[in-house]
Design a protein around this motif. Structure first.
Motif, PDB file in Angstrom:
ATOM      1  N   ILE A   1      15.179  10.600  -2.767  1.00 37.21           N
ATOM      2  CA  ILE A   1      14.717   9.826  -1.622  1.00 37.21           C
ATOM      3  C   ILE A   1      15.760   9.890  -0.506  1.00 37.21           C
ATOM      4  O   ILE A   1      16.941   9.621  -0.725  1.00 37.21           O
ATOM      5  N   ASP A   2      15.328  10.288   0.673  1.00 39.51           N
ATOM      6  CA  ASP A   2      16.223  10.382   1.815  1.00 39.51           C
ATOM      7  C   ASP A   2      16.666   8.976   2.213  1.00 39.51           C
ATOM      8  O   ASP A   2      15.865   8.031   2.180  1.00 39.51           O
TER       9      ASP A   2
ATOM     10  N   ALA B   1      19.509   0.982 -11.910  1.00 42.10           N
ATOM     11  CA  ALA B   1      18.539   2.067 -12.072  1.00 42.10           C
ATOM     12  C   ALA B   1      17.586   1.770 -13.221  1.00 42.10           C
ATOM     13  O   ALA B   1      16.353   1.903 -13.085  1.00 42.10           O
ATOM     14  N   ALA B   2      18.117   1.372 -14.359  1.00 45.92           N
ATOM     15  CA  ALA B   2      17.276   1.069 -15.529  1.00 45.92           C
ATOM     16  C   ALA B   2      16.427  -0.173 -15.278  1.00 45.92           C
ATOM     17  O   ALA B   2      15.244  -0.215 -15.651  1.00 45.92           O
ATOM     18  N   PHE B   3      17.015  -1.159 -14.665  1.00 43.96           N
ATOM     19  CA  PHE B   3      16.305  -2.404 -14.376  1.00 43.96           C
ATOM     20  C   PHE B   3      15.088  -2.143 -13.489  1.00 43.96           C
ATOM     21  O   PHE B   3      13.967  -2.571 -13.796  1.00 43.96           O
ATOM     22  N   PHE B   4      15.297  -1.404 -12.394  1.00 44.90           N
ATOM     23  CA  PHE B   4      14.199  -1.209 -11.452  1.00 44.90           C
ATOM     24  C   PHE B   4      13.152  -0.222 -11.963  1.00 44.90           C
ATOM     25  O   PHE B   4      12.007  -0.254 -11.516  1.00 44.90           O
ATOM     26  N   GLN B   5      13.520   0.628 -12.895  1.00 46.93           N
ATOM     27  CA  GLN B   5      12.508   1.486 -13.516  1.00 46.93           C
ATOM     28  C   GLN B   5      11.523   0.622 -14.301  1.00 46.93           C
ATOM     29  O   GLN B   5      10.306   0.820 -14.238  1.00 46.93           O
ATOM     30  N   SER B   6      12.052  -0.358 -15.014  1.00 45.70           N
ATOM     31  CA  SER B   6      11.185  -1.282 -15.760  1.00 45.70           C
ATOM     32  C   SER B   6      10.347  -2.134 -14.819  1.00 45.70           C
ATOM     33  O   SER B   6       9.156  -2.363 -15.069  1.00 45.70           O
ATOM     34  N   ILE B   7      10.958  -2.592 -13.748  1.00 42.23           N
ATOM     35  CA  ILE B   7      10.244  -3.432 -12.781  1.00 42.23           C
ATOM     36  C   ILE B   7       9.124  -2.624 -12.117  1.00 42.23           C
ATOM     37  O   ILE B   7       8.006  -3.128 -11.923  1.00 42.23           O
ATOM     38  N   LYS B   8       9.397  -1.364 -11.790  1.00 38.94           N
ATOM     39  CA  LYS B   8       8.377  -0.517 -11.170  1.00 38.94           C
ATOM     40  C   LYS B   8       7.209  -0.304 -12.136  1.00 38.94           C
ATOM     41  O   LYS B   8       6.041  -0.294 -11.716  1.00 38.94           O
ATOM     42  N   ASN B   9       7.514  -0.146 -13.416  1.00 38.49           N
ATOM     43  CA  ASN B   9       6.451  -0.012 -14.407  1.00 38.49           C
ATOM     44  C   ASN B   9       5.581  -1.271 -14.442  1.00 38.49           C
ATOM     45  O   ASN B   9       4.358  -1.193 -14.590  1.00 38.49           O
TER      46      ASN B   9
ATOM     47  N   GLU C   1       0.822  -1.212   0.000  1.00 42.02           N
ATOM     48  CA  GLU C   1       0.000   0.000   0.000  1.00 42.02           C
ATOM     49  C   GLU C   1       0.855   1.261   0.000  1.00 42.02           C
ATOM     50  O   GLU C   1       0.546   2.238  -0.689  1.00 42.02           O
ATOM     51  N   GLN C   2       1.945   1.236   0.764  1.00 39.10           N
ATOM     52  CA  GLN C   2       2.814   2.407   0.824  1.00 39.10           C
ATOM     53  C   GLN C   2       3.504   2.670  -0.513  1.00 39.10           C
ATOM     54  O   GLN C   2       3.870   3.807  -0.810  1.00 39.10           O
ATOM     55  N   ARG C   3       3.661   1.625  -1.319  1.00 39.85           N
ATOM     56  CA  ARG C   3       4.280   1.810  -2.630  1.00 39.85           C
ATOM     57  C   ARG C   3       3.231   2.103  -3.705  1.00 39.85           C
ATOM     58  O   ARG C   3       3.599   2.302  -4.874  1.00 39.85           O
ATOM     59  N   GLY C   4       1.940   2.085  -3.344  1.00 40.98           N
ATOM     60  CA  GLY C   4       0.881   2.345  -4.306  1.00 40.98           C
ATOM     61  C   GLY C   4       0.452   1.126  -5.096  1.00 40.98           C
ATOM     62  O   GLY C   4      -0.195   1.256  -6.142  1.00 40.98           O
TER      63      GLY C   4
ATOM     64  N   PRO D   1      15.200  -7.726   0.261  1.00 42.10           N
ATOM     65  CA  PRO D   1      15.029  -7.370  -1.150  1.00 42.10           C
ATOM     66  C   PRO D   1      15.556  -5.975  -1.466  1.00 42.10           C
ATOM     67  O   PRO D   1      15.762  -5.144  -0.587  1.00 42.10           O
ATOM     68  N   PHE D   2      15.748  -5.732  -2.753  1.00 43.55           N
ATOM     69  CA  PHE D   2      16.116  -4.411  -3.247  1.00 43.55           C
ATOM     70  C   PHE D   2      14.899  -3.499  -3.141  1.00 43.55           C
ATOM     71  O   PHE D   2      13.790  -3.897  -3.478  1.00 43.55           O
ATOM     72  N   ILE D   3      15.119  -2.286  -2.682  1.00 46.84           N
ATOM     73  CA  ILE D   3      14.014  -1.329  -2.593  1.00 46.84           C
ATOM     74  C   ILE D   3      13.715  -0.756  -3.976  1.00 46.84           C
ATOM     75  O   ILE D   3      12.580  -0.538  -4.353  1.00 46.84           O
ATOM     76  N   GLY D   4      14.777  -0.544  -4.757  1.00 48.12           N
ATOM     77  CA  GLY D   4      14.607  -0.105  -6.147  1.00 48.12           C
ATOM     78  C   GLY D   4      14.787   1.382  -6.324  1.00 48.12           C
ATOM     79  O   GLY D   4      15.593   1.832  -7.140  1.00 48.12           O
ATOM     80  N   GLU D   5      14.042   2.169  -5.572  1.00 46.18           N
ATOM     81  CA  GLU D   5      14.081   3.619  -5.786  1.00 46.18           C
ATOM     82  C   GLU D   5      15.367   4.258  -5.270  1.00 46.18           C
ATOM     83  O   GLU D   5      15.652   5.412  -5.594  1.00 46.18           O
TER      84      GLU D   5
END
Length: 379
Positions: free
Chosen positions: A290-291, A177-185, A130-133, A278-282
């Motif tokens: 992100i702080d 960075a590129a990998f997790f952008q795709s994963i987030k999508n 939920e916190q990640r949407g 796990p990797f947070i990604g952002e």
């Protein structure tokens, strides 16, 4: 629930209550001070996390013979953790007495023992999503999918999933960075897919990569052919030549208990396993400010998905506290049960010598007094 422990028997009694009342596999972690979190060493500094790939690769280059018997990147990562290189692995044990030893072996403050299991806390999993949407993704983990037969939360060191994620630790910041952008999508797509069409991507996981008509997730399939993904797959194939160019993104955002091959007497005696964070990604996304404290918070929340919570108070973890004043006596009790430094660290000969020295330093004054009394008696 907070349990205050004064003796080994007191601790065993409390642990038995826990095990008898529940039906899970349990894993225990001891910390010899009251730290503010249970994060693994790689998260203690942004510099360490940013250089995760360099830490991994430098250790391999510096001491290649150490890793000759390792068959996978996860085994290499486990051995690095064993030798105290900062990694995203959290040491746990299936033996609660081993965890108790680590809680009392040092430190100035109270010792602590935490309990984990290989089944998720649904409330914590839902909170994280939920916190990640991505609140709809909870349905993917609740589904008992016979097609994929995935156990997302318990793995072994030779699984394709752990080879992939430990190989990801070796990728550059730019590729991550590129990998997790795709994963987030993908997560956003799947979240919408569940909400709008009431279907689960995991139900078609096995056929998805061969299906030429899977238009909804076509962008993700194209991403699999980009360089960051191809480099990752090639890294995985170095150890597993048959590794296919596919992955299940649902694996990547949850923690796992990972069983390992016992590569040393120390690992065998400690009955150790690992909790893979796990990797947070952002944290790798240059477009997001992100702080780092937020990265730590999210990592801790991921760990807490497998933490054991009090059934009567869902907001409170099951935790065993050993007040500092009882540490020494409990350490002595454990030694009588055969759990001491020479058992925990069987290959550390310097530690064994230190124990022998400490033993006779402690007895010196008493023994000298006995000798004097004997001489006086013989007078």
């Amino acid at each position: 629930m907070i349990h205050n422990i004064q003796t080994v028997s007191n601790y065993i009694e409390e642990i038995e209550k826990l095990i008898n009342n529940k039906h899970h596999n349990y894993y225990f972690r001891g910390q010899d001070d009251a730290f503010s979190n249970t994060l693994p060493a790689i998260f203690r500094s942004r510099k360490l996390l940013d250089n995760e790939d360099n830490l991994f690769n430098d250790f391999l280059m510096t001491d290649p013979q150490l890793f000759e018997k390792c068959r996978t990147n996860f085994e290499r990562l486990a051995l690095m953790e064993h030798y105290h290189l900062p990694t995203r692995l959290l040491d746990v044990s299936s033996n609660p007495l081993i965890a108790l030893f680590f809680a009392v072996k040092g430190g100035q403050g109270n010792g602590e023992v935490y309990v984990y299991k290989d089944e998720p806390n649904p409330d914590k999993l839902a909170e994280m999503l939920e916190q990640r949407g991505w609140q709809n993704l909870i349905a993917e983990y609740k589904s008992k999918n016979k097609l994929t037969s995935h156990n997302y939360f318990k793995k072994n060191a030779f699984s394709n999933e752990m080879q992939l994620e430990s190989s990801l630790a070796r990728q550059s910041l730019a590729d991550k960075a590129a990998f997790f952008q795709s994963i987030k999508n993908f997560y956003k797509l799947d979240n919408d897919y569940i909400g709008q069409q009431h279907k689960l991507w995991s139900h078609s996981y096995d056929s998805y990569f061969d299906d030429q008509d899977s238009d909804y997730f076509a962008e993700f399939k194209r991403d699999l052919q980009t360089l960051p993904f191809l480099r990752l797959f090639e890294e995985a194939k170095r150890d597993i030549p048959s590794f296919a160019n596919k992955l299940n993104p649902l694996e990547l955002i949850v923690p796992k208990i990972v069983t390992i091959k016992r590569m040393s007497r120390r690992m065998e005696n400690q009955q150790g396993l690992f909790l893979f964070v796990p990797f947070i990604g952002e944290e790798y996304d240059p477009t997001i400010n992100i702080d780092y404290s937020e990265v730590e918070r999210r990592a801790q929340l991921a760990i807490d998905i497998l933490s054991l919570y009090n059934a009567e108070n869902p907001a409170e973890k099951e935790k065993y506290i050993i007040p500092a004043k009882y540490k020494r006596s409990i350490l002595d009790e454990l030694a009588k049960l055969g759990i001491d430094y020479s058992f925990i660290y069987p290959e550390d000969h310097a530690k064994k010598a230190e124990m022998i020295k400490a033993k006779y330093l402690g007895l010196k004054k008493k023994n000298l007094s006995l000798v004097r009394n004997e001489i006086s008696y013989r007078g």
